[in-house]
Design an enzyme around this catalytic site. Structure first.
Site, PDB file in Angstrom:
ATOM      1  N   HIS A   1     -40.046  12.715  12.397  1.00 29.65           N
ATOM      2  CA  HIS A   1     -40.227  11.265  12.503  1.00 29.65           C
ATOM      3  C   HIS A   1     -39.283  10.586  11.509  1.00 29.65           C
ATOM      4  O   HIS A   1     -39.188  11.005  10.354  1.00 29.65           O
ATOM      5  CB  HIS A   1     -41.685  10.897  12.171  1.00 29.65           C
ATOM      6  CG  HIS A   1     -41.932   9.423  12.065  1.00 29.65           C
ATOM      7  ND1 HIS A   1     -42.095   8.777  10.846  1.00 29.65           N
ATOM      8  CD2 HIS A   1     -42.040   8.463  13.021  1.00 29.65           C
ATOM      9  CE1 HIS A   1     -42.317   7.484  11.070  1.00 29.65           C
ATOM     10  NE2 HIS A   1     -42.270   7.272  12.370  1.00 29.65           N
TER      11      HIS A   1
ATOM     12  N   HIS B   1     -34.204   2.172   9.043  1.00 32.23           N
ATOM     13  CA  HIS B   1     -35.559   1.783   9.394  1.00 32.23           C
ATOM     14  C   HIS B   1     -35.614   0.263   9.375  1.00 32.23           C
ATOM     15  O   HIS B   1     -35.573  -0.349   8.316  1.00 32.23           O
ATOM     16  CB  HIS B   1     -36.555   2.385   8.397  1.00 32.23           C
ATOM     17  CG  HIS B   1     -37.938   2.449   8.941  1.00 32.23           C
ATOM     18  ND1 HIS B   1     -39.027   2.754   8.184  1.00 32.23           N
ATOM     19  CD2 HIS B   1     -38.419   2.256  10.195  1.00 32.23           C
ATOM     20  CE1 HIS B   1     -40.115   2.742   8.941  1.00 32.23           C
ATOM     21  NE2 HIS B   1     -39.760   2.443  10.155  1.00 32.23           N
TER      22      HIS B   1
END
Length: 588
Positions: free
Chosen positions: A125, A171
Protein backbone atom coordinates in the site's frame (compact mmCIF):
# COMPACT_ATOMS: atom_id res chain seq x y z
CA UNK A 1 51.49 11.24 55.26
CA UNK A 2 48.83 11.73 52.58
CA UNK A 3 45.87 9.47 52.13
CA UNK A 4 45.12 7.77 48.80
CA UNK A 5 41.78 6.64 47.48
CA UNK A 6 41.75 3.59 45.24
CA UNK A 7 39.00 2.63 42.83
CA UNK A 8 38.97 -0.94 41.61
CA UNK A 9 36.71 -1.75 38.64
CA UNK A 10 35.59 -5.26 37.93
CA UNK A 11 34.41 -6.37 34.51
CA UNK A 12 32.30 -9.48 34.57
CA UNK A 13 32.83 -11.81 31.63
CA UNK A 14 29.85 -13.89 30.65
CA UNK A 15 30.89 -17.44 29.97
CA UNK A 16 29.09 -18.98 27.01
CA UNK A 17 28.64 -22.70 27.35
CA UNK A 18 27.31 -24.85 24.54
CA UNK A 19 24.09 -26.56 25.54
CA UNK A 20 23.88 -30.33 25.45
CA UNK A 21 21.57 -31.87 22.81
CA UNK A 22 17.98 -32.15 24.09
CA UNK A 23 16.99 -35.54 25.45
CA UNK A 24 14.76 -36.26 22.39
CA UNK A 25 17.72 -35.70 20.08
CA UNK A 26 19.95 -37.98 22.17
CA UNK A 27 17.27 -40.68 22.21
CA UNK A 28 16.67 -40.50 18.46
CA UNK A 29 20.40 -40.75 17.84
CA UNK A 30 20.69 -43.81 20.08
CA UNK A 31 17.68 -45.44 18.42
CA UNK A 32 18.65 -44.84 14.79
CA UNK A 33 22.41 -45.34 15.29
CA UNK A 34 21.37 -48.65 16.88
CA UNK A 35 23.30 -47.93 20.07
CA UNK A 36 26.49 -47.00 18.27
CA UNK A 37 28.55 -43.81 18.49
CA UNK A 38 28.18 -42.94 14.79
CA UNK A 39 25.15 -42.65 12.51
CA UNK A 40 25.51 -43.83 8.91
CA UNK A 41 23.80 -42.21 5.92
CA UNK A 42 21.35 -45.11 5.74
CA UNK A 43 20.46 -44.73 9.42
CA UNK A 44 20.01 -41.00 8.88
CA UNK A 45 17.69 -41.73 5.96
CA UNK A 46 15.55 -43.93 8.22
CA UNK A 47 15.34 -41.08 10.74
CA UNK A 48 14.35 -38.61 8.00
CA UNK A 49 11.55 -40.90 6.83
CA UNK A 50 10.20 -41.94 10.25
CA UNK A 51 10.55 -38.76 12.30
CA UNK A 52 10.91 -35.90 9.82
CA UNK A 53 8.25 -37.13 7.41
CA UNK A 54 10.52 -37.12 4.35
CA UNK A 55 8.63 -39.72 2.36
CA UNK A 56 10.91 -41.45 -0.13
CA UNK A 57 14.13 -39.91 1.21
CA UNK A 58 17.03 -41.39 -0.76
CA UNK A 59 20.41 -42.63 0.42
CA UNK A 60 22.10 -40.01 -1.79
CA UNK A 61 20.17 -37.21 -0.01
CA UNK A 62 21.26 -38.57 3.37
CA UNK A 63 24.85 -38.90 2.13
CA UNK A 64 24.76 -35.29 0.97
CA UNK A 65 23.66 -34.16 4.45
CA UNK A 66 26.47 -36.17 6.06
CA UNK A 67 28.99 -34.64 3.68
CA UNK A 68 27.69 -31.09 4.32
CA UNK A 69 27.95 -31.57 8.08
CA UNK A 70 31.49 -32.93 7.87
CA UNK A 71 32.51 -29.94 5.76
CA UNK A 72 30.77 -27.53 8.09
CA UNK A 73 32.03 -28.92 11.39
CA UNK A 74 35.32 -30.52 10.44
CA UNK A 75 36.27 -28.65 7.27
CA UNK A 76 39.99 -28.57 8.15
CA UNK A 77 40.18 -32.38 8.37
CA UNK A 78 37.08 -33.42 6.40
CA UNK A 79 39.11 -35.01 3.63
CA UNK A 80 41.10 -37.04 6.16
CA UNK A 81 37.98 -38.57 7.72
CA UNK A 82 37.53 -41.91 6.02
CA UNK A 83 34.32 -42.87 7.78
CA UNK A 84 31.44 -40.75 6.38
CA UNK A 85 29.19 -40.83 9.47
CA UNK A 86 27.77 -38.43 12.05
CA UNK A 87 28.53 -38.27 15.76
CA UNK A 88 25.82 -37.23 18.23
CA UNK A 89 27.20 -33.66 18.15
CA UNK A 90 27.18 -33.65 14.32
CA UNK A 91 23.58 -34.94 14.33
CA UNK A 92 22.53 -32.23 16.79
CA UNK A 93 24.24 -29.52 14.76
CA UNK A 94 22.50 -30.76 11.62
CA UNK A 95 19.10 -30.54 13.29
CA UNK A 96 19.96 -27.09 14.63
CA UNK A 97 21.09 -25.77 11.22
CA UNK A 98 18.55 -23.33 9.77
CA UNK A 99 20.13 -23.79 6.32
CA UNK A 100 20.15 -27.58 6.24
CA UNK A 101 17.04 -28.30 8.31
CA UNK A 102 14.47 -25.49 7.80
CA UNK A 103 10.85 -25.80 9.01
CA UNK A 104 9.26 -25.14 5.60
CA UNK A 105 10.18 -25.74 1.94
CA UNK A 106 11.78 -22.92 -0.01
CA UNK A 107 10.50 -24.11 -3.40
CA UNK A 108 7.33 -23.21 -5.30
CA UNK A 109 5.16 -26.33 -4.98
CA UNK A 110 1.57 -25.20 -5.52
CA UNK A 111 -0.37 -25.34 -8.79
CA UNK A 112 0.28 -22.00 -10.52
CA UNK A 113 -2.12 -22.56 -13.45
CA UNK A 114 -5.36 -21.35 -11.82
CA UNK A 115 -6.76 -17.83 -12.47
CA UNK A 116 -5.18 -14.99 -10.44
CA UNK A 117 -8.35 -14.75 -8.34
CA UNK A 118 -7.50 -18.16 -6.82
CA UNK A 119 -4.42 -16.79 -5.02
CA UNK A 120 -3.55 -14.54 -2.13
CA UNK A 121 -1.12 -12.01 -3.58
CA UNK A 122 1.61 -10.19 -1.61
CA UNK A 123 0.38 -6.59 -1.80
CA UNK A 124 1.85 -3.23 -0.84
CA UNK A 125 0.00 0.00 0.00
CA UNK A 126 1.43 3.41 -0.99
CA UNK A 127 4.55 1.50 -1.96
CA UNK A 128 6.58 4.66 -2.62
CA UNK A 129 6.49 6.07 0.95
CA UNK A 130 9.63 5.90 3.09
CA UNK A 131 7.82 6.47 6.39
CA UNK A 132 4.57 7.98 7.66
CA UNK A 133 1.59 8.77 5.45
CA UNK A 134 1.63 12.55 5.90
CA UNK A 135 5.13 14.00 5.65
CA UNK A 136 7.68 11.32 4.70
CA UNK A 137 9.65 11.35 1.46
CA UNK A 138 8.41 9.55 -1.61
CA UNK A 139 11.09 7.39 -3.19
CA UNK A 140 11.76 4.44 -5.47
CA UNK A 141 13.83 2.77 -2.70
CA UNK A 142 10.87 1.32 -0.68
CA UNK A 143 9.55 -0.15 -3.94
CA UNK A 144 12.87 -1.95 -4.51
CA UNK A 145 12.89 -3.22 -0.90
CA UNK A 146 9.34 -4.54 -1.25
CA UNK A 147 10.08 -6.34 -4.52
CA UNK A 148 13.19 -7.90 -2.99
CA UNK A 149 10.99 -9.23 -0.19
CA UNK A 150 8.72 -10.86 -2.77
CA UNK A 151 5.88 -8.30 -2.89
CA UNK A 152 3.93 -8.69 -6.15
CA UNK A 153 1.52 -5.72 -6.06
CA UNK A 154 2.94 -2.20 -6.05
CA UNK A 155 0.71 0.86 -5.62
CA UNK A 156 1.55 4.22 -7.19
CA UNK A 157 -0.48 7.43 -6.73
CA UNK A 158 -0.20 9.56 -9.88
CA UNK A 159 -0.56 13.34 -9.75
CA UNK A 160 0.33 16.16 -12.19
CA UNK A 161 3.48 18.08 -11.32
CA UNK A 162 3.21 21.80 -10.52
CA UNK A 163 3.60 22.74 -14.20
CA UNK A 164 0.90 20.20 -15.16
CA UNK A 165 3.20 18.82 -17.88
CA UNK A 166 4.60 15.71 -16.17
CA UNK A 167 3.61 13.02 -13.67
CA UNK A 168 4.78 12.67 -10.07
CA UNK A 169 4.19 9.93 -7.54
CA UNK A 170 3.12 11.22 -4.14
CA UNK A 171 0.45 10.90 -1.50
CA UNK A 172 -2.03 13.58 -2.53
CA UNK A 173 -3.24 16.28 -0.15
CA UNK A 174 -0.32 15.64 2.22
CA UNK A 175 3.16 17.07 2.76
CA UNK A 176 4.94 14.07 1.23
CA UNK A 177 7.69 15.08 -1.20
CA UNK A 178 7.18 13.68 -4.74
CA UNK A 179 9.27 11.27 -6.77
CA UNK A 180 9.22 11.11 -10.56
CA UNK A 181 7.08 8.34 -12.03
CA UNK A 182 9.82 7.30 -14.44
CA UNK A 183 12.17 6.57 -11.51
CA UNK A 184 9.58 4.28 -9.89
CA UNK A 185 8.87 2.44 -13.15
CA UNK A 186 12.57 1.87 -13.89
CA UNK A 187 13.06 0.47 -10.37
CA UNK A 188 10.14 -1.90 -10.88
CA UNK A 189 11.58 -3.06 -14.20
CA UNK A 190 15.02 -3.72 -12.70
CA UNK A 191 13.86 -5.54 -9.55
CA UNK A 192 10.45 -7.04 -10.39
CA UNK A 193 11.68 -10.58 -10.89
CA UNK A 194 14.80 -10.88 -8.75
CA UNK A 195 12.91 -12.86 -6.06
CA UNK A 196 10.01 -14.34 -8.01
CA UNK A 197 9.20 -14.99 -11.68
CA UNK A 198 5.48 -14.45 -11.16
CA UNK A 199 3.69 -11.30 -12.36
CA UNK A 200 3.94 -7.90 -10.73
CA UNK A 201 0.70 -5.92 -10.65
CA UNK A 202 0.96 -2.12 -10.57
CA UNK A 203 -2.19 -0.59 -9.09
CA UNK A 204 -2.46 3.05 -10.15
CA UNK A 205 -4.45 5.61 -8.23
CA UNK A 206 -4.89 8.05 -11.06
CA UNK A 207 -5.49 11.80 -10.63
CA UNK A 208 -4.47 12.79 -14.16
CA UNK A 209 -5.85 14.67 -17.15
CA UNK A 210 -6.28 12.76 -20.44
CA UNK A 211 -3.06 14.32 -21.80
CA UNK A 212 -1.06 13.04 -18.84
CA UNK A 213 -2.77 9.65 -18.99
CA UNK A 214 -1.53 9.38 -22.58
CA UNK A 215 1.94 10.34 -21.38
CA UNK A 216 1.80 7.58 -18.75
CA UNK A 217 0.74 5.06 -21.41
CA UNK A 218 3.78 5.93 -23.55
CA UNK A 219 6.05 5.79 -20.52
CA UNK A 220 4.73 2.37 -19.49
CA UNK A 221 5.27 0.95 -22.99
CA UNK A 222 8.70 2.55 -23.36
CA UNK A 223 9.90 1.34 -19.92
CA UNK A 224 8.55 -2.20 -19.86
CA UNK A 225 8.39 -3.01 -23.60
CA UNK A 226 7.51 -6.70 -24.04
CA UNK A 227 7.29 -7.19 -20.24
CA UNK A 228 4.08 -5.14 -20.21
CA UNK A 229 1.00 -7.33 -20.51
CA UNK A 230 -1.56 -5.82 -22.90
CA UNK A 231 -4.90 -7.64 -22.85
CA UNK A 232 -6.54 -8.75 -26.12
CA UNK A 233 -9.97 -7.55 -25.05
CA UNK A 234 -11.23 -4.72 -22.84
CA UNK A 235 -12.29 -7.02 -19.99
CA UNK A 236 -11.37 -10.53 -18.95
CA UNK A 237 -14.15 -13.07 -18.55
CA UNK A 238 -11.67 -15.11 -16.52
CA UNK A 239 -8.31 -13.94 -15.24
CA UNK A 240 -5.10 -15.55 -16.59
CA UNK A 241 -2.91 -17.62 -14.26
CA UNK A 242 0.38 -16.66 -12.57
CA UNK A 243 2.06 -19.24 -14.82
CA UNK A 244 0.60 -17.60 -17.95
CA UNK A 245 1.86 -14.21 -16.77
CA UNK A 246 5.39 -15.12 -15.67
CA UNK A 247 7.81 -12.18 -16.01
CA UNK A 248 4.98 -9.83 -17.00
CA UNK A 249 3.89 -6.45 -15.60
CA UNK A 250 0.11 -6.01 -15.17
CA UNK A 251 -1.64 -2.62 -14.89
CA UNK A 252 -4.75 -2.27 -12.74
CA UNK A 253 -6.69 0.97 -12.29
CA UNK A 254 -10.02 2.62 -13.04
CA UNK A 255 -10.56 3.07 -16.79
CA UNK A 256 -10.35 6.70 -18.02
CA UNK A 257 -14.11 6.83 -18.57
CA UNK A 258 -14.51 7.04 -14.80
CA UNK A 259 -12.21 10.04 -14.82
CA UNK A 260 -14.22 11.63 -17.64
CA UNK A 261 -17.51 10.91 -15.90
CA UNK A 262 -16.28 12.43 -12.65
CA UNK A 263 -14.86 15.44 -14.46
CA UNK A 264 -18.14 16.14 -16.25
CA UNK A 265 -19.98 16.00 -12.95
CA UNK A 266 -17.40 17.96 -10.96
CA UNK A 267 -16.29 20.62 -13.47
CA UNK A 268 -17.85 23.30 -11.29
CA UNK A 269 -15.39 22.44 -8.56
CA UNK A 270 -12.76 24.20 -10.68
CA UNK A 271 -9.89 22.10 -9.36
CA UNK A 272 -8.84 18.61 -10.31
CA UNK A 273 -7.51 17.93 -6.80
CA UNK A 274 -11.00 18.28 -5.39
CA UNK A 275 -12.13 15.17 -7.23
CA UNK A 276 -13.28 12.30 -5.07
CA UNK A 277 -12.89 9.49 -7.57
CA UNK A 278 -9.91 8.11 -5.69
CA UNK A 279 -10.44 4.65 -4.28
CA UNK A 280 -8.62 5.76 -1.14
CA UNK A 281 -10.43 7.67 1.58
CA UNK A 282 -10.10 11.44 1.69
CA UNK A 283 -7.38 12.42 4.15
CA UNK A 284 -8.35 13.99 7.43
CA UNK A 285 -11.57 11.95 7.72
CA UNK A 286 -12.27 8.47 8.93
CA UNK A 287 -12.99 6.17 5.99
CA UNK A 288 -16.68 6.11 5.17
CA UNK A 289 -18.53 3.02 6.23
CA UNK A 290 -20.14 1.00 3.41
CA UNK A 291 -23.43 2.62 2.49
CA UNK A 292 -26.76 0.93 2.92
CA UNK A 293 -28.13 -0.78 -0.12
CA UNK A 294 -30.45 2.07 -1.11
CA UNK A 295 -27.52 4.48 -1.22
CA UNK A 296 -25.28 4.95 -4.25
CA UNK A 297 -21.61 3.93 -4.05
CA UNK A 298 -20.64 4.80 -7.60
CA UNK A 299 -21.84 4.76 -11.16
CA UNK A 300 -22.89 1.65 -12.99
CA UNK A 301 -20.94 0.38 -15.97
CA UNK A 302 -23.79 1.19 -18.39
CA UNK A 303 -24.19 4.72 -17.01
CA UNK A 304 -20.43 5.24 -17.09
CA UNK A 305 -20.28 4.07 -20.70
CA UNK A 306 -22.96 6.55 -21.74
CA UNK A 307 -21.28 9.39 -19.87
CA UNK A 308 -17.94 8.36 -21.31
CA UNK A 309 -19.32 8.45 -24.85
CA UNK A 310 -20.84 11.89 -24.26
CA UNK A 311 -17.55 13.20 -22.87
CA UNK A 312 -15.54 11.75 -25.74
CA UNK A 313 -17.88 13.35 -28.25
CA UNK A 314 -17.41 16.72 -26.55
CA UNK A 315 -13.60 16.48 -26.32
CA UNK A 316 -11.25 17.36 -29.14
CA UNK A 317 -9.89 14.49 -31.22
CA UNK A 318 -6.52 14.26 -29.46
CA UNK A 319 -8.16 13.93 -26.06
CA UNK A 320 -10.53 11.34 -27.44
CA UNK A 321 -7.65 9.22 -28.69
CA UNK A 322 -5.11 9.63 -25.91
CA UNK A 323 -7.06 8.04 -23.03
CA UNK A 324 -7.81 5.08 -25.33
CA UNK A 325 -4.12 4.11 -25.49
CA UNK A 326 -3.97 4.34 -21.69
CA UNK A 327 -7.19 2.40 -21.32
CA UNK A 328 -6.03 -0.53 -23.43
CA UNK A 329 -3.07 -1.11 -21.09
CA UNK A 330 -5.40 -1.70 -18.13
CA UNK A 331 -5.60 -5.46 -17.69
CA UNK A 332 -7.56 -5.56 -14.40
CA UNK A 333 -10.29 -2.92 -14.30
CA UNK A 334 -11.07 -1.31 -10.96
CA UNK A 335 -14.25 0.48 -9.98
CA UNK A 336 -17.52 0.30 -8.10
CA UNK A 337 -20.92 -0.37 -9.72
CA UNK A 338 -23.97 1.63 -8.69
CA UNK A 339 -26.07 0.76 -5.67
CA UNK A 340 -24.97 -0.34 -2.24
CA UNK A 341 -22.36 -2.78 -1.10
CA UNK A 342 -24.53 -5.79 -1.90
CA UNK A 343 -24.73 -4.55 -5.49
CA UNK A 344 -20.98 -3.89 -5.61
CA UNK A 345 -20.36 -7.53 -4.65
CA UNK A 346 -22.47 -8.99 -7.47
CA UNK A 347 -20.60 -11.40 -9.71
CA UNK A 348 -20.91 -10.56 -13.40
CA UNK A 349 -20.99 -13.43 -15.88
CA UNK A 350 -18.99 -11.86 -18.70
CA UNK A 351 -16.33 -9.83 -16.92
CA UNK A 352 -14.04 -9.73 -13.90
CA UNK A 353 -13.04 -6.62 -11.99
CA UNK A 354 -11.21 -5.34 -8.93
CA UNK A 355 -13.04 -3.80 -5.99
CA UNK A 356 -11.24 -1.86 -3.24
CA UNK A 357 -12.51 -1.58 0.33
CA UNK A 358 -10.94 0.05 3.38
CA UNK A 359 -10.27 -2.24 6.34
CA UNK A 360 -13.36 -0.77 8.04
CA UNK A 361 -15.53 -1.25 4.96
CA UNK A 362 -14.40 -4.88 4.83
CA UNK A 363 -15.36 -5.37 8.47
CA UNK A 364 -18.83 -4.02 7.75
CA UNK A 365 -19.11 -6.13 4.59
CA UNK A 366 -17.98 -9.22 6.50
CA UNK A 367 -20.62 -8.56 9.16
CA UNK A 368 -23.52 -7.97 6.77
CA UNK A 369 -22.58 -9.79 3.56
CA UNK A 370 -19.87 -12.33 4.49
CA UNK A 371 -20.82 -15.08 2.01
CA UNK A 372 -21.33 -12.48 -0.77
CA UNK A 373 -17.72 -11.31 -0.23
CA UNK A 374 -16.46 -14.91 -0.44
CA UNK A 375 -18.50 -15.54 -3.61
CA UNK A 376 -17.24 -12.30 -5.20
CA UNK A 377 -13.59 -13.19 -4.55
CA UNK A 378 -13.89 -16.60 -6.22
CA UNK A 379 -13.85 -14.86 -9.61
CA UNK A 380 -13.02 -11.19 -8.98
CA UNK A 381 -10.21 -9.39 -7.16
CA UNK A 382 -10.81 -7.73 -3.80
CA UNK A 383 -8.22 -5.28 -2.53
CA UNK A 384 -8.30 -4.19 1.12
CA UNK A 385 -6.33 -1.14 2.24
CA UNK A 386 -5.49 0.48 5.61
CA UNK A 387 -7.91 3.04 7.02
CA UNK A 388 -7.06 6.68 6.44
CA UNK A 389 -6.19 7.43 10.05
CA UNK A 390 -3.15 5.14 10.07
CA UNK A 391 -0.90 8.16 9.61
CA UNK A 392 2.10 6.34 11.14
CA UNK A 393 1.97 3.62 8.45
CA UNK A 394 0.74 0.98 10.89
CA UNK A 395 -1.27 -2.01 9.66
CA UNK A 396 -4.37 -4.01 10.49
CA UNK A 397 -5.08 -7.71 11.07
CA UNK A 398 -4.90 -9.41 7.67
CA UNK A 399 -6.83 -12.54 8.62
CA UNK A 400 -10.32 -11.11 8.09
CA UNK A 401 -9.42 -10.37 4.48
CA UNK A 402 -7.92 -13.80 3.86
CA UNK A 403 -10.88 -15.56 5.52
CA UNK A 404 -13.17 -13.86 3.01
CA UNK A 405 -10.96 -14.66 0.02
CA UNK A 406 -9.50 -11.16 -0.48
CA UNK A 407 -6.49 -11.57 -2.75
CA UNK A 408 -4.87 -8.17 -2.23
CA UNK A 409 -4.65 -7.39 1.47
CA UNK A 410 -2.59 -4.22 1.06
CA UNK A 411 -0.05 -3.37 3.77
CA UNK A 412 2.32 -0.52 4.52
CA UNK A 413 5.50 -2.51 3.97
CA UNK A 414 7.64 0.26 5.45
CA UNK A 415 5.72 -0.01 8.73
CA UNK A 416 6.38 -2.13 11.80
CA UNK A 417 4.46 -4.36 14.13
CA UNK A 418 2.93 -7.75 14.64
CA UNK A 419 0.42 -7.46 11.81
CA UNK A 420 3.30 -7.04 9.37
CA UNK A 421 5.01 -10.12 10.87
CA UNK A 422 1.85 -12.08 10.01
CA UNK A 423 2.03 -10.80 6.44
CA UNK A 424 5.69 -11.85 6.20
CA UNK A 425 4.73 -15.27 7.60
CA UNK A 426 1.87 -15.86 5.18
CA UNK A 427 4.05 -15.17 2.18
CA UNK A 428 6.87 -17.44 3.28
CA UNK A 429 4.51 -20.09 1.89
CA UNK A 430 4.93 -21.52 -1.62
CA UNK A 431 8.63 -20.79 -1.76
CA UNK A 432 8.15 -17.09 -1.02
CA UNK A 433 7.05 -16.43 -4.62
CA UNK A 434 4.37 -13.88 -3.61
CA UNK A 435 1.40 -16.02 -4.69
CA UNK A 436 -0.26 -18.45 -2.25
CA UNK A 437 -3.12 -20.65 -3.43
CA UNK A 438 -6.33 -20.03 -1.55
CA UNK A 439 -7.71 -23.05 0.38
CA UNK A 440 -10.24 -25.17 -1.50
CA UNK A 441 -13.03 -24.35 0.96
CA UNK A 442 -12.78 -20.62 0.11
CA UNK A 443 -13.10 -21.47 -3.60
CA UNK A 444 -15.99 -23.96 -3.30
CA UNK A 445 -18.79 -22.36 -5.35
CA UNK A 446 -21.32 -25.07 -4.52
CA UNK A 447 -21.15 -24.51 -0.77
CA UNK A 448 -20.01 -20.94 -0.08
CA UNK A 449 -17.81 -20.74 3.01
CA UNK A 450 -19.43 -18.82 5.87
CA UNK A 451 -16.67 -17.36 8.06
CA UNK A 452 -19.20 -16.74 10.85
CA UNK A 453 -20.33 -20.37 11.06
CA UNK A 454 -19.27 -22.42 14.09
CA UNK A 455 -16.30 -24.56 13.11
CA UNK A 456 -15.08 -27.90 14.42
CA UNK A 457 -11.45 -28.83 15.11
CA UNK A 458 -9.82 -30.33 11.99
CA UNK A 459 -6.37 -31.14 13.35
CA UNK A 460 -4.16 -30.52 16.36
CA UNK A 461 -0.63 -29.17 16.27
CA UNK A 462 1.83 -30.09 19.01
CA UNK A 463 4.79 -27.74 19.30
CA UNK A 464 7.81 -28.50 21.45
CA UNK A 465 10.26 -25.66 22.14
CA UNK A 466 13.62 -27.27 22.89
CA UNK A 467 16.22 -24.52 23.00
CA UNK A 468 17.65 -21.34 21.47
CA UNK A 469 21.08 -20.14 20.46
CA UNK A 470 22.94 -17.39 18.59
CA UNK A 471 22.18 -14.30 20.70
CA UNK A 472 25.76 -14.13 21.97
CA UNK A 473 26.91 -13.86 18.34
CA UNK A 474 24.36 -11.26 17.16
CA UNK A 475 24.10 -9.04 20.27
CA UNK A 476 26.60 -7.30 22.52
CA UNK A 477 27.14 -9.01 25.87
CA UNK A 478 25.51 -6.09 27.69
CA UNK A 479 22.56 -5.70 25.29
CA UNK A 480 19.99 -7.41 27.51
CA UNK A 481 21.55 -7.02 30.98
CA UNK A 482 24.59 -5.06 32.10
CA UNK A 483 25.59 -7.43 34.87
CA UNK A 484 24.28 -10.89 34.03
CA UNK A 485 23.40 -13.16 31.10
CA UNK A 486 19.86 -12.83 29.72
CA UNK A 487 16.68 -14.43 31.07
CA UNK A 488 14.93 -15.61 27.90
CA UNK A 489 11.42 -16.96 27.46
CA UNK A 490 9.50 -17.86 24.30
CA UNK A 491 5.93 -16.97 23.36
CA UNK A 492 4.26 -19.45 21.02
CA UNK A 493 0.80 -19.12 19.53
CA UNK A 494 -1.58 -19.13 16.61
CA UNK A 495 -2.88 -16.33 14.39
CA UNK A 496 -5.88 -17.40 12.34
CA UNK A 497 -9.65 -17.47 12.55
CA UNK A 498 -10.80 -16.05 15.92
CA UNK A 499 -11.54 -19.50 17.39
CA UNK A 500 -7.94 -20.63 16.71
CA UNK A 501 -6.12 -17.55 18.04
CA UNK A 502 -4.12 -18.04 21.24
CA UNK A 503 -0.70 -17.22 22.73
CA UNK A 504 1.21 -19.28 25.32
CA UNK A 505 4.68 -18.97 26.78
CA UNK A 506 7.51 -20.98 28.27
CA UNK A 507 9.02 -20.37 31.69
CA UNK A 508 11.92 -17.93 31.68
CA UNK A 509 15.38 -19.47 31.67
CA UNK A 510 17.58 -17.39 33.93
CA UNK A 511 21.15 -16.27 33.20
CA UNK A 512 21.65 -18.30 30.02
CA UNK A 513 22.74 -17.29 26.51
CA UNK A 514 21.74 -20.74 25.19
CA UNK A 515 18.43 -21.37 26.99
CA UNK A 516 16.95 -24.86 27.12
CA UNK A 517 13.20 -24.97 27.80
CA UNK A 518 11.96 -28.36 26.52
CA UNK A 519 8.30 -27.34 26.88
CA UNK A 520 5.42 -28.62 24.77
CA UNK A 521 2.22 -26.83 23.72
CA UNK A 522 -0.93 -28.12 22.02
CA UNK A 523 -3.04 -26.10 19.59
CA UNK A 524 -6.40 -27.37 18.29
CA UNK A 525 -7.01 -25.87 14.82
CA UNK A 526 -10.37 -25.30 13.14
CA UNK A 527 -8.96 -23.71 9.99
CA UNK A 528 -5.35 -24.96 9.76
CA UNK A 529 -5.18 -23.81 6.12
CA UNK A 530 -5.18 -20.16 7.25
CA UNK A 531 -3.37 -20.58 10.57
CA UNK A 532 0.04 -19.03 11.20
CA UNK A 533 2.45 -20.12 13.92
CA UNK A 534 3.61 -17.06 15.87
CA UNK A 535 6.88 -17.22 17.79
CA UNK A 536 8.52 -14.46 19.80
CA UNK A 537 11.48 -14.54 22.18
CA UNK A 538 11.71 -11.96 24.96
CA UNK A 539 14.17 -11.30 27.73
CA UNK A 540 12.61 -10.83 31.15
CA UNK A 541 13.32 -7.47 32.77
CA UNK A 542 12.11 -6.96 36.32
CA UNK A 543 12.19 -3.17 36.32
CA UNK A 544 11.33 -2.25 32.74
CA UNK A 545 9.53 -3.58 29.68
CA UNK A 546 10.86 -6.98 28.61
CA UNK A 547 13.49 -6.81 25.86
CA UNK A 548 12.83 -8.16 22.39
CA UNK A 549 14.93 -11.17 21.36
CA UNK A 550 13.51 -12.13 17.96
CA UNK A 551 10.40 -13.35 16.18
CA UNK A 552 9.17 -15.45 13.31
CA UNK A 553 5.85 -16.41 11.80
CA UNK A 554 5.22 -19.49 9.68
CA UNK A 555 2.27 -20.89 7.68
CA UNK A 556 1.10 -23.99 9.54
CA UNK A 557 -0.09 -25.63 6.32
CA UNK A 558 3.58 -25.77 5.22
CA UNK A 559 5.26 -26.85 8.48
CA UNK A 560 7.33 -29.99 8.17
CA UNK A 561 6.80 -32.53 10.92
CA UNK A 562 9.72 -33.45 13.18
CA UNK A 563 12.60 -31.46 14.65
CA UNK A 564 13.69 -28.29 12.84
CA UNK A 565 15.73 -25.11 13.26
CA UNK A 566 13.82 -21.83 13.03
CA UNK A 567 15.80 -18.67 12.22
CA UNK A 568 14.53 -15.58 14.03
CA UNK A 569 14.00 -12.07 12.68
CA UNK A 570 14.21 -8.57 14.13
CA UNK A 571 11.28 -6.17 14.51
CA UNK A 572 11.63 -5.02 10.89
CA UNK A 573 11.45 -8.60 9.66
CA UNK A 574 15.17 -8.84 8.82
CA UNK A 575 16.78 -12.19 9.60
CA UNK A 576 19.41 -12.36 12.33
CA UNK A 577 22.67 -13.98 11.29
CA UNK A 578 22.75 -16.61 14.04
CA UNK A 579 19.70 -16.48 16.35
CA UNK A 580 17.53 -19.56 16.02
CA UNK A 581 15.31 -21.96 17.94
CA UNK A 582 15.19 -25.76 17.88
CA UNK A 583 11.58 -26.97 17.82
CA UNK A 584 9.50 -30.02 17.06
CA UNK A 585 6.16 -30.14 15.21
CA UNK A 586 3.67 -32.97 15.30
CA UNK A 587 0.19 -33.09 13.76
CA UNK A 588 -2.59 -35.32 15.06
Amino acid sequence: MGSYRMCVCFTRKFRITEAEPPSDVTEYFAKYAEGGTHMTAEQLRNFLEDVQGYGGASISEAEQIVEQMLQKRHHHIAKLITRRTLTLEDFHHYLFSADLNPPIENQVHQDMNAPLSHYYIYTGHNSYLTGNQLSSDCSHVPIIKALKRGVRVVELDLWPNSAKDDVNVLHGRTLTTPVELVKCLKSIKEHAFTESPYPVVITLEDHLTPDLQAKVAKLLMKTFKEMLFIPDSECFKKLPSPEDLKYRIIISTKPPKEYLEDKSVNDKEDNLHKRKDSEEDEWGNEPAEPKEEHEDVGTSESEASELNQDCEDNNNSSHGAEPASYKRLIAIHAGKPSGGLKEALKVEVDRVRRLSLSEQALEKAAECHGTDVVRFTQKNILRVYPKGTRFNSSNYKPLIGWMHGAQMVAFNMQGYGKSLWLMHGMFRANGGCGYVKKPDFVMNDEQIFDPKAKLTVKKTLKVKVYMGDGWHLDFKQTHFDLYSPPDFYTRVGIAGVPADEVMKKTKKKEDDWTPVWEEEFTFPLRVPELALLRIEVHEYDMSEKDDFGGQTCLPISELKQGIHALPLFNRKGEKYNSVRLLMRFEFT
